[in-house]
Scaffold this motif. Sequence first.
Motif, PDB file in Angstrom:
ATOM      1  N   SER A  26       0.815  -1.210   0.000  1.00  0.00           N
ATOM      2  CA  SER A  26       0.000   0.000   0.000  1.00  0.00           C
ATOM      3  C   SER A  26       0.854   1.267   0.000  1.00  0.00           C
ATOM      4  O   SER A  26       0.335   2.367  -0.214  1.00  0.00           O
ATOM      5  CB  SER A  26      -0.961   0.018   1.199  1.00  0.00           C
ATOM      6  OG  SER A  26      -0.242   0.016   2.416  1.00  0.00           O
ATOM      7  N   TYR A  27       2.162   1.150   0.231  1.00  0.00           N
ATOM      8  CA  TYR A  27       3.039   2.321   0.151  1.00  0.00           C
ATOM      9  C   TYR A  27       3.287   2.754  -1.297  1.00  0.00           C
ATOM     10  O   TYR A  27       3.792   3.848  -1.542  1.00  0.00           O
ATOM     11  CB  TYR A  27       4.390   2.022   0.818  1.00  0.00           C
ATOM     12  CG  TYR A  27       4.364   2.115   2.320  1.00  0.00           C
ATOM     13  CD1 TYR A  27       4.400   3.348   2.964  1.00  0.00           C
ATOM     14  CD2 TYR A  27       4.315   0.969   3.110  1.00  0.00           C
ATOM     15  CE1 TYR A  27       4.373   3.439   4.349  1.00  0.00           C
ATOM     16  CE2 TYR A  27       4.297   1.036   4.493  1.00  0.00           C
ATOM     17  CZ  TYR A  27       4.327   2.277   5.114  1.00  0.00           C
ATOM     18  OH  TYR A  27       4.302   2.360   6.485  1.00  0.00           O
ATOM     19  N   ILE A  28       2.952   1.904  -2.252  1.00  0.00           N
ATOM     20  CA  ILE A  28       3.117   2.251  -3.665  1.00  0.00           C
ATOM     21  C   ILE A  28       2.048   3.272  -4.076  1.00  0.00           C
ATOM     22  O   ILE A  28       0.883   3.165  -3.692  1.00  0.00           O
ATOM     23  CB  ILE A  28       2.992   0.992  -4.547  1.00  0.00           C
ATOM     24  CG1 ILE A  28       4.171   0.038  -4.300  1.00  0.00           C
ATOM     25  CG2 ILE A  28       2.891   1.354  -6.020  1.00  0.00           C
ATOM     26  CD1 ILE A  28       5.491   0.539  -4.844  1.00  0.00           C
ATOM     27  N   ASP A  29       2.455   4.252  -4.860  1.00  0.00           N
ATOM     28  CA  ASP A  29       1.505   5.215  -5.412  1.00  0.00           C
ATOM     29  C   ASP A  29       0.846   4.589  -6.642  1.00  0.00           C
ATOM     30  O   ASP A  29       1.424   4.543  -7.724  1.00  0.00           O
ATOM     31  CB  ASP A  29       2.234   6.504  -5.791  1.00  0.00           C
ATOM     32  CG  ASP A  29       1.306   7.530  -6.429  1.00  0.00           C
ATOM     33  OD1 ASP A  29       0.072   7.317  -6.398  1.00  0.00           O
ATOM     34  OD2 ASP A  29       1.810   8.540  -6.954  1.00  0.00           O
ATOM     35  N   PHE A  30      -0.375   4.099  -6.448  1.00  0.00           N
ATOM     36  CA  PHE A  30      -1.100   3.433  -7.527  1.00  0.00           C
ATOM     37  C   PHE A  30      -2.053   4.373  -8.266  1.00  0.00           C
ATOM     38  O   PHE A  30      -2.960   3.913  -8.968  1.00  0.00           O
ATOM     39  CB  PHE A  30      -1.906   2.253  -6.967  1.00  0.00           C
ATOM     40  CG  PHE A  30      -1.076   1.052  -6.607  1.00  0.00           C
ATOM     41  CD1 PHE A  30      -0.340   0.384  -7.576  1.00  0.00           C
ATOM     42  CD2 PHE A  30      -1.037   0.581  -5.303  1.00  0.00           C
ATOM     43  CE1 PHE A  30       0.415  -0.747  -7.249  1.00  0.00           C
ATOM     44  CE2 PHE A  30      -0.290  -0.544  -4.966  1.00  0.00           C
ATOM     45  CZ  PHE A  30       0.439  -1.204  -5.941  1.00  0.00           C
TER      46      PHE A  30
ATOM     47  N   ALA B  90      -0.025  -6.676 -13.733  1.00  0.00           N
ATOM     48  CA  ALA B  90      -0.282  -5.552 -14.634  1.00  0.00           C
ATOM     49  C   ALA B  90       0.010  -4.223 -13.947  1.00  0.00           C
ATOM     50  O   ALA B  90       0.556  -3.295 -14.560  1.00  0.00           O
ATOM     51  CB  ALA B  90      -1.734  -5.596 -15.111  1.00  0.00           C
ATOM     52  N   ALA B  91      -0.342  -4.117 -12.668  1.00  0.00           N
ATOM     53  CA  ALA B  91      -0.085  -2.885 -11.920  1.00  0.00           C
ATOM     54  C   ALA B  91       1.415  -2.633 -11.806  1.00  0.00           C
ATOM     55  O   ALA B  91       1.880  -1.495 -11.953  1.00  0.00           O
ATOM     56  CB  ALA B  91      -0.708  -2.972 -10.532  1.00  0.00           C
ATOM     57  N   ALA B  92       2.191  -3.687 -11.543  1.00  0.00           N
ATOM     58  CA  ALA B  92       3.641  -3.537 -11.422  1.00  0.00           C
ATOM     59  C   ALA B  92       4.264  -3.106 -12.749  1.00  0.00           C
ATOM     60  O   ALA B  92       5.165  -2.259 -12.785  1.00  0.00           O
ATOM     61  CB  ALA B  92       4.256  -4.848 -10.947  1.00  0.00           C
ATOM     62  N   GLU B  93       3.774  -3.664 -13.835  1.00  0.00           N
ATOM     63  CA  GLU B  93       4.303  -3.313 -15.156  1.00  0.00           C
ATOM     64  C   GLU B  93       4.032  -1.851 -15.484  1.00  0.00           C
ATOM     65  O   GLU B  93       4.924  -1.129 -15.952  1.00  0.00           O
ATOM     66  CB  GLU B  93       3.691  -4.223 -16.217  1.00  0.00           C
ATOM     67  CG  GLU B  93       4.209  -3.949 -17.628  1.00  0.00           C
ATOM     68  CD  GLU B  93       3.612  -4.894 -18.660  1.00  0.00           C
ATOM     69  OE1 GLU B  93       3.950  -4.743 -19.856  1.00  0.00           O
ATOM     70  OE2 GLU B  93       2.820  -5.779 -18.280  1.00  0.00           O
ATOM     71  N   GLU B  94       2.796  -1.420 -15.215  1.00  0.00           N
ATOM     72  CA  GLU B  94       2.467  -0.027 -15.517  1.00  0.00           C
ATOM     73  C   GLU B  94       3.202   0.931 -14.590  1.00  0.00           C
ATOM     74  O   GLU B  94       3.635   2.008 -15.003  1.00  0.00           O
ATOM     75  CB  GLU B  94       0.959   0.200 -15.411  1.00  0.00           C
ATOM     76  CG  GLU B  94       0.549   1.593 -15.861  1.00  0.00           C
ATOM     77  CD  GLU B  94      -0.939   1.748 -16.052  1.00  0.00           C
ATOM     78  OE1 GLU B  94      -1.374   2.890 -16.316  1.00  0.00           O
ATOM     79  OE2 GLU B  94      -1.673   0.744 -15.929  1.00  0.00           O
TER      80      GLU B  94
ATOM     81  N   ALA C  49       6.155   0.521 -13.362  1.00  0.00           N
ATOM     82  CA  ALA C  49       7.534   0.603 -13.859  1.00  0.00           C
ATOM     83  C   ALA C  49       7.621   1.511 -15.079  1.00  0.00           C
ATOM     84  O   ALA C  49       8.595   2.255 -15.249  1.00  0.00           O
ATOM     85  CB  ALA C  49       8.056  -0.792 -14.193  1.00  0.00           C
ATOM     86  N   GLN C  50       6.587   1.487 -15.930  1.00  0.00           N
ATOM     87  CA  GLN C  50       6.579   2.334 -17.114  1.00  0.00           C
ATOM     88  C   GLN C  50       6.391   3.801 -16.753  1.00  0.00           C
ATOM     89  O   GLN C  50       6.997   4.692 -17.357  1.00  0.00           O
ATOM     90  CB  GLN C  50       5.476   1.886 -18.072  1.00  0.00           C
ATOM     91  CG  GLN C  50       5.715   0.521 -18.698  1.00  0.00           C
ATOM     92  CD  GLN C  50       4.538   0.047 -19.534  1.00  0.00           C
ATOM     93  OE1 GLN C  50       3.465   0.656 -19.533  1.00  0.00           O
ATOM     94  NE2 GLN C  50       4.737  -1.054 -20.254  1.00  0.00           N
ATOM     95  N   ARG C  51       5.550   4.043 -15.763  1.00  0.00           N
ATOM     96  CA  ARG C  51       5.264   5.426 -15.359  1.00  0.00           C
ATOM     97  C   ARG C  51       6.399   6.019 -14.541  1.00  0.00           C
ATOM     98  O   ARG C  51       6.613   7.225 -14.555  1.00  0.00           O
ATOM     99  CB  ARG C  51       3.971   5.483 -14.544  1.00  0.00           C
ATOM    100  CG  ARG C  51       2.703   5.247 -15.360  1.00  0.00           C
ATOM    101  CD  ARG C  51       1.491   5.150 -14.441  1.00  0.00           C
ATOM    102  NE  ARG C  51       0.258   4.995 -15.195  1.00  0.00           N
ATOM    103  CZ  ARG C  51      -0.523   5.998 -15.573  1.00  0.00           C
ATOM    104  NH1 ARG C  51      -0.189   7.235 -15.254  1.00  0.00           N
ATOM    105  NH2 ARG C  51      -1.625   5.781 -16.246  1.00  0.00           N
TER     106      ARG C  51
END
Length: 382
Positions: free
Chosen positions: A33-37, A54-58, A60-62
């Motif tokens: 939850s510390y990740i800015d999603f 999918a969230a991790a991939e995006e 990393a791209q952002r």
Amino acid sequence: MANAFDYLAWRGDLSFAADGLNEIDALVLSVLSYIDFAEIVPGAIGGKGVSLAAAAEEYAQRRPGGRAETITAFARRVPEFLTQAAATVRYREVTLSGYVAQTDMEQTKQFAVVILSFGPDQHFLSFRGTDASIVGWKEDFQMSFMEVPAQHQAREYLLEAAARLDGTLWLGGHSKGGNLAIYAAAHAPDDLQDRIGGAYSNDGPGFQPDVIESRGYQRIKDRLHVLIPRSSVVGLLLEHDVTHSVVASREIGLLQHNPFAWDVLGTRFVRAKGLNRHSLNLQSTLHAWLNRLSAEQRAEFVDTLFDVVEATGARTIGDLNKEKLAAALAAIKAFRNMDATAQVHLARTTEILFVEGQRTLRDSISADIGSLVGRIKALRPF
């Protein structure tokens, strides 16, 4: 000794269907939850959601390079942790939804949460701990004398999640996030509490007596899991009416708040024999201070401290650099404006925190902390 990263490699090939949630999983889901999603995970609860892979991939791209959004002690490694978790069989298909992140200066509220569903009827509400914002830290201090806006929002969020999701609900968080998880569970109605599989506080602060003595807290306390390291500071703030588990850590002192340093063996954290001398000393000092101060005196301290800090223009802990050290000293001097009992206990508590910080962080900031400790001693009104 293994840690949470090693757990991902060791347990990552087993799905949750093959082996259910354990206390290490609860920590894994809590720290994510510390990740800015923002703009990655939908704000709507339930529905289609997005897989962790999918969230991790995006993400990393952002955010090329995986730059952490906060300066929390272990936050620099959270993006790496996300990447590794998303590559495992166990976590890659976990579905994320209901992401909320709010910081409100006027209300003194820092709140963030995300739901990680690891099955059609198994949902983990992960509450973020204190971030780098001054607002977040002020809110933590306010917990010593009042219920804070983030706690109320955590309860409302749980009610909404329960209305939209079927099955078992789990709650958890690290640091302040652990407090929010247990607060929400303790203030849920009976029928909702019956759906809660457990609530996990990973070195999170405790509660005022009225919360602990409440019917809701007592009704669910056998499903509350409180874990703190041997040198806990945050986890000893206020009280827990639950026997906490003391976990072993490869770090020392204040750095044990970093959950990536907690020792793991199998599906459990390695237990330590008990709190160390520094934590026991801090615990007795904090509780003596809190027990002798009225709510009004606690409020006076918090307001004075953060009025001075905010007057510098600081909005995050990172803003309090060497040039603004004078602001911190001015805040400490403000203790003189309080009554004698408050002066003594606040000065003692502050000295213990900074002396412990000097011991653990001497390799990087010994000069700054040493100077500050010396000035604190000079300001002691006794």
